[in-house]
Design a protein around this motif. Structure first.
Motif, short mmCIF file in Angstrom:
data_model
loop_
_atom_site.label_atom_id
_atom_site.label_comp_id
_atom_site.label_asym_id
_atom_site.label_seq_id
_atom_site.Cartn_x
_atom_site.Cartn_y
_atom_site.Cartn_z
N GLU A 42 -7.04 108.60 -59.09
CA GLU A 42 -6.85 107.66 -57.98
C GLU A 42 -6.59 108.39 -56.67
OE1 GLU A 42 -4.39 104.18 -58.51
OE2 GLU A 42 -4.53 104.43 -60.68
N ILE A 43 -5.77 109.44 -56.72
CA ILE A 43 -5.46 110.21 -55.51
C ILE A 43 -6.71 110.92 -55.02
CG2 ILE A 43 -4.16 112.20 -54.65
CD1 ILE A 43 -1.89 111.21 -56.61
N ASP A 44 -7.47 111.52 -55.93
CA ASP A 44 -8.70 112.20 -55.55
C ASP A 44 -9.68 111.23 -54.90
OD1 ASP A 44 -10.41 114.56 -55.55
OD2 ASP A 44 -11.58 113.50 -57.07
N ALA A 45 -9.82 110.04 -55.45
CA ALA A 45 -10.74 109.05 -54.88
C ALA A 45 -10.28 108.63 -53.49
CB ALA A 45 -10.82 107.83 -55.81
N ALA A 46 -8.98 108.44 -53.29
CA ALA A 46 -8.46 108.06 -51.98
C ALA A 46 -8.72 109.16 -50.95
CB ALA A 46 -6.96 107.75 -52.06
#
Length: 86
Positions: A24-28
Motif C-alpha cells: 500500500e505504501i509503495d503504491a501511494a
C-alpha cells in the motif's frame, strides 16, 4: 508490529500485515502520494498521507521486545528542506 511515518509511531493491530502495508505504501508513493489506512492496537482506524517525501519505517519485533522501545531506523530522517529541488 510498528509503523513510523515522519517520526509519528503507531503500534499496529495483530491482524495487520507487513507485506500488505509495504504494498500500500509503495503504491501511494508511486502515485505521487495517497492515504494509507491501517488499524492500531486499540482498534482505532488511522489514515496517513504518504508521499515520495515521507519517511516510513515498518518494524516487526520479536515477542520478547520491549513494547515502548522505538524501532531503529537505518537512514537518518531529513526534512523537506534538506533536499535540493531540481
Amino acid at each position: 508490529m510498528r509503523i513510523v511515518v515522519n517520526d509519528v509511531g503507531f503500534v499496529l493491530a495483530p491482524g495487520e500485515s507487513a507485506d500488505g502495508m509495504k504494498q500500500e505504501i509503495d503504491a501511494a508513493v508511486r502515485a505521487g502520494g495517497g492515504f494509507v489506512a491501517f488499524t492500531v492496537a486499540d482498534g482505532s482506524r488511522v489514515n496517513v498521507l504518504v508521499s515520495p517525501m515521507s519517511h516510513v519505517v515498518i518494524s516487526v519485533e520479536p515477542h520478547d521486545a520491549e513494547p515502548d522501545e522505538p524501532p531503529v531506523a537505518i537512514f537518518p530522517r531529513g526534512d523537506f528542506f534538506d533536499h535540493e529541488l531540481l
